[in-house]
Scaffold this motif. Sequence first.
Motif, mmCIF file in Angstrom:
data_model
loop_
_atom_site.group_PDB
_atom_site.id
_atom_site.type_symbol
_atom_site.label_atom_id
_atom_site.label_comp_id
_atom_site.label_asym_id
_atom_site.label_seq_id
_atom_site.Cartn_x
_atom_site.Cartn_y
_atom_site.Cartn_z
ATOM 1 N N MET A 1 1.233 93.583 104.171
ATOM 2 C CA MET A 1 2.053 93.966 105.505
ATOM 3 C C MET A 1 1.465 92.846 106.492
ATOM 4 O O MET A 1 0.082 92.988 106.761
ATOM 5 C CB MET A 1 1.959 95.360 105.739
ATOM 6 N N THR A 2 2.235 92.249 107.257
ATOM 7 C CA THR A 2 1.711 91.379 108.369
ATOM 8 C C THR A 2 2.271 92.263 109.599
ATOM 9 O O THR A 2 3.382 92.583 109.869
ATOM 10 C CB THR A 2 2.075 90.043 108.115
ATOM 11 N N TYR A 3 1.481 91.750 110.627
ATOM 12 C CA TYR A 3 2.115 92.183 112.028
ATOM 13 C C TYR A 3 1.497 91.252 113.102
ATOM 14 O O TYR A 3 0.641 90.454 112.820
ATOM 15 C CB TYR A 3 1.400 93.790 112.166
ATOM 16 N N THR A 4 2.047 91.424 114.090
ATOM 17 C CA THR A 4 1.680 90.767 115.430
ATOM 18 C C THR A 4 1.708 91.635 116.565
ATOM 19 O O THR A 4 2.420 92.737 116.774
ATOM 20 C CB THR A 4 2.823 89.769 115.565
ATOM 21 N N TRP A 5 0.667 91.582 117.471
ATOM 22 C CA TRP A 5 0.633 92.156 118.718
ATOM 23 C C TRP A 5 1.409 91.825 119.603
ATOM 24 O O TRP A 5 1.992 90.741 119.888
ATOM 25 C CB TRP A 5 -1.030 92.032 118.991
ATOM 26 N N ALA A 6 2.175 92.814 120.189
ATOM 27 C CA ALA A 6 3.286 92.713 121.280
ATOM 28 C C ALA A 6 2.616 93.516 122.469
ATOM 29 O O ALA A 6 3.016 94.324 122.907
ATOM 30 C CB ALA A 6 4.438 92.969 120.975
ATOM 31 N N GLY A 7 1.604 92.492 123.109
ATOM 32 C CA GLY A 7 0.792 93.340 124.188
ATOM 33 C C GLY A 7 -0.287 94.169 123.732
ATOM 34 O O GLY A 7 -0.729 94.047 122.408
ATOM 35 N N GLU A 8 -0.722 94.913 124.448
ATOM 36 C CA GLU A 8 -2.133 95.757 124.215
ATOM 37 C C GLU A 8 -1.512 97.070 123.620
ATOM 38 O O GLU A 8 -2.560 97.821 122.803
ATOM 39 C CB GLU A 8 -2.921 96.098 125.211
ATOM 40 N N ASP A 9 -0.470 97.709 123.929
ATOM 41 C CA ASP A 9 -0.102 98.818 123.169
ATOM 42 C C ASP A 9 0.832 99.011 122.080
ATOM 43 O O ASP A 9 1.517 100.068 121.760
ATOM 44 C CB ASP A 9 0.582 99.461 124.562
ATOM 45 N N LYS A 10 1.565 97.776 121.615
ATOM 46 C CA LYS A 10 2.329 97.948 120.464
ATOM 47 C C LYS A 10 2.249 96.736 119.526
ATOM 48 O O LYS A 10 1.833 95.758 120.157
ATOM 49 C CB LYS A 10 3.912 98.035 121.036
ATOM 50 N N PHE A 11 2.682 97.126 118.217
ATOM 51 C CA PHE A 11 2.394 95.934 117.440
ATOM 52 C C PHE A 11 3.813 95.825 116.868
ATOM 53 O O PHE A 11 4.742 96.799 116.466
ATOM 54 C CB PHE A 11 1.328 95.728 116.641
ATOM 55 N N ILE A 12 4.305 94.648 116.107
ATOM 56 C CA ILE A 12 5.563 94.302 115.484
ATOM 57 C C ILE A 12 5.061 94.207 113.863
ATOM 58 O O ILE A 12 4.141 93.191 113.455
ATOM 59 C CB ILE A 12 5.912 92.995 116.001
ATOM 60 N N ILE A 13 5.544 95.117 113.025
ATOM 61 C CA ILE A 13 5.557 94.774 111.603
ATOM 62 C C ILE A 13 6.724 93.682 111.288
ATOM 63 O O ILE A 13 7.927 94.154 111.305
ATOM 64 C CB ILE A 13 5.724 96.074 110.738
ATOM 65 N N ASP A 14 6.378 92.667 110.854
ATOM 66 C CA ASP A 14 7.144 91.490 110.588
ATOM 67 C C ASP A 14 7.394 91.230 108.958
ATOM 68 O O ASP A 14 8.262 90.611 108.812
ATOM 69 C CB ASP A 14 6.818 90.281 111.433
ATOM 70 N N HIS A 15 6.549 91.747 108.265
ATOM 71 C CA HIS A 15 6.757 91.466 106.807
ATOM 72 C C HIS A 15 5.898 92.477 106.079
ATOM 73 O O HIS A 15 4.729 92.684 106.430
ATOM 74 C CB HIS A 15 6.201 90.020 106.351
ATOM 75 N N THR A 16 6.555 93.129 104.871
ATOM 76 C CA THR A 16 5.906 93.977 103.988
ATOM 77 C C THR A 16 6.042 93.153 102.729
ATOM 78 O O THR A 16 7.254 93.187 102.136
ATOM 79 C CB THR A 16 6.223 95.356 104.050
ATOM 80 N N GLU A 17 4.787 93.204 101.777
ATOM 81 C CA GLU A 17 5.021 92.509 100.564
ATOM 82 C C GLU A 17 4.078 93.051 99.486
ATOM 83 O O GLU A 17 2.913 93.321 100.041
ATOM 84 C CB GLU A 17 5.095 91.000 100.595
#
Length: 68
Positions: A1-17
């Motif tokens: 699973m890859t993710y990117t931080w979107a600020g300090e309080d949330k993250f985006i899960i952008d891919h799961t493999e």
Amino acid sequence: MTYTWAGEDKFIIDHTEVDPKFGGQGLAKQLVLAGAAYAKENNKKVIPLCPYAKSVFEKNQNIQDVLS
């Protein structure tokens, strides 16, 4: 699973493999659930852009509280 931080309080899960040789074992779901657990434990929110992660959140009401 890859993710990117979107600020300090949330993250985006952008891919799961998962490697195809491990398919059908529920490992991708475990990854998404681990991300949700991390968010709960650390007072973070999740934005599931990955279609698979989004479906896991839709099917599991007990993790929807971490959705952004």
